[in-house]
Enzyme design. Sequence first.
Site, PDB file in Angstrom:
ATOM      1  N   THR A 198       9.708  -1.089   8.879  1.00 16.75           N
ATOM      2  CA  THR A 198       8.773  -0.388   7.760  1.00 16.75           C
ATOM      3  C   THR A 198       7.773   0.219   9.050  1.00 16.75           C
ATOM      4  O   THR A 198       7.206  -0.378   9.434  1.00 16.75           O
ATOM      5  CB  THR A 198       8.149  -1.988   7.167  1.00 16.75           C
ATOM      6  N   LYS A 210      11.119   0.807  -1.103  1.00 22.52           N
ATOM      7  CA  LYS A 210      10.503  -0.293  -0.410  1.00 22.52           C
ATOM      8  C   LYS A 210       8.928  -0.080  -0.489  1.00 22.52           C
ATOM      9  O   LYS A 210       7.736  -0.971  -1.150  1.00 22.52           O
ATOM     10  CB  LYS A 210      10.431  -0.079   1.373  1.00 22.52           C
ATOM     11  N   LYS A 257      -0.271  -4.482   6.164  1.00 19.91           N
ATOM     12  CA  LYS A 257       0.566  -2.820   6.716  1.00 19.91           C
ATOM     13  C   LYS A 257       0.770  -2.935   6.040  1.00 19.91           C
ATOM     14  O   LYS A 257       1.205  -1.100   5.614  1.00 19.91           O
ATOM     15  CB  LYS A 257       1.425  -3.755   7.151  1.00 19.91           C
TER      16      LYS A 257
END
Length: 310
Positions: free
Chosen positions: A108, A183, A258
């Site tokens: 990611t 995402k 994050k």
Amino acid sequence: MSENASTGTAGTIAFLGLGHMGGPMAVNLIKAGHTVVGFDPVPAAVEAAKEHGVPMAGSAAEAVEGAAVVLTMLPSGKHVLDAYRGVDGGPGLLSVAAPDTMFLDCSTINVDEAREAAALAVEAGHRSVDAPVSGGVVGAEAGTLTFMVGALPEDFDTVKPILEHMGKRIVHCGDHGAGQAAKVCNNMILGVSMIAVSEAFVLGEKLGLTHQALFDVASNASGQCWALTTNCPVPGPVPTSPANRDYQPGFAGALMAKDLRLAVNALESTGVEGRMGHLASEIYDAFAAGEGAARDFSGIITDIRDKSGK
Ligand code: NAD
């Protein structure tokens, strides 16, 4: 990309980053008949991978030489770009790999970094796909991850059968970077909605509502969302939610913090007026600075309650 005649699968997969997610994902590829060679700089990760039957190379370059696919599952975009380009005079993976290698990044990372990684790979004569996941360690172990994929159509067709051995939903979201974009947008909704649900439960407590009464109304009304009906931040209404096991993750606060920082970066680089995203990022950064880092992100409700006085 060469085919492995004995298994009918794509040639050797160099798997870089055998941590919490990468370890079980590599195991699932091997179970499906792929030839995998792993690399991780951390000795504990190397030992764990070997114990689970993943053959390990002595360096990233050694793993990548002769591989048809270079799959990365790394902590951040900097790790990915450094590995691609090389650091401290060491060879970058893009220069070590055979021409037309598939660079498949499942980490990611920032949307801009994913696009930069893809441009570098293509410029070096390779192919590039970003395919971040959701589903966590449980999904990685069970092979039930969701992959959000940014790729040219022909590259999507190439990686789909590989991803299907690690996940159950493989969604082609668009061109390079679109997987990371999907995402980051999804997780921004999730972070904001978990805070909203948690604030509503604490407000309900102050107003004398039982958790069950608020749940019974909101879960069947316009307040309905995943943060309420699956990951409910109070114990009771949804027996499987982390709140029922003292907020053991689940999805850890550090990972939500994050992902929201990535969302803020995307809001800033696009100029979007995203006040809720910015605020959610601040709130989860504070949560993850303490014990919240290792707790499920729904534990944010305890912070909200603590700050709400008697
Ligand atoms: P992790 O820290 O457990 O694993 C990352 C691994 O990469 C480590 O073992 C590290 O030593 C290794 N590494 C670092 N630099 C490397 C290099 N140059 N070459 C090879 N290996 C290298 O992290 P994780 O939880 O497995 O997460 C990996 C990625 O997946 C992250 O981007 C994370 O945001 C994402 N993700 C994690 C989860 C989760 O629940 N853990 C869920 C969805 C997405």
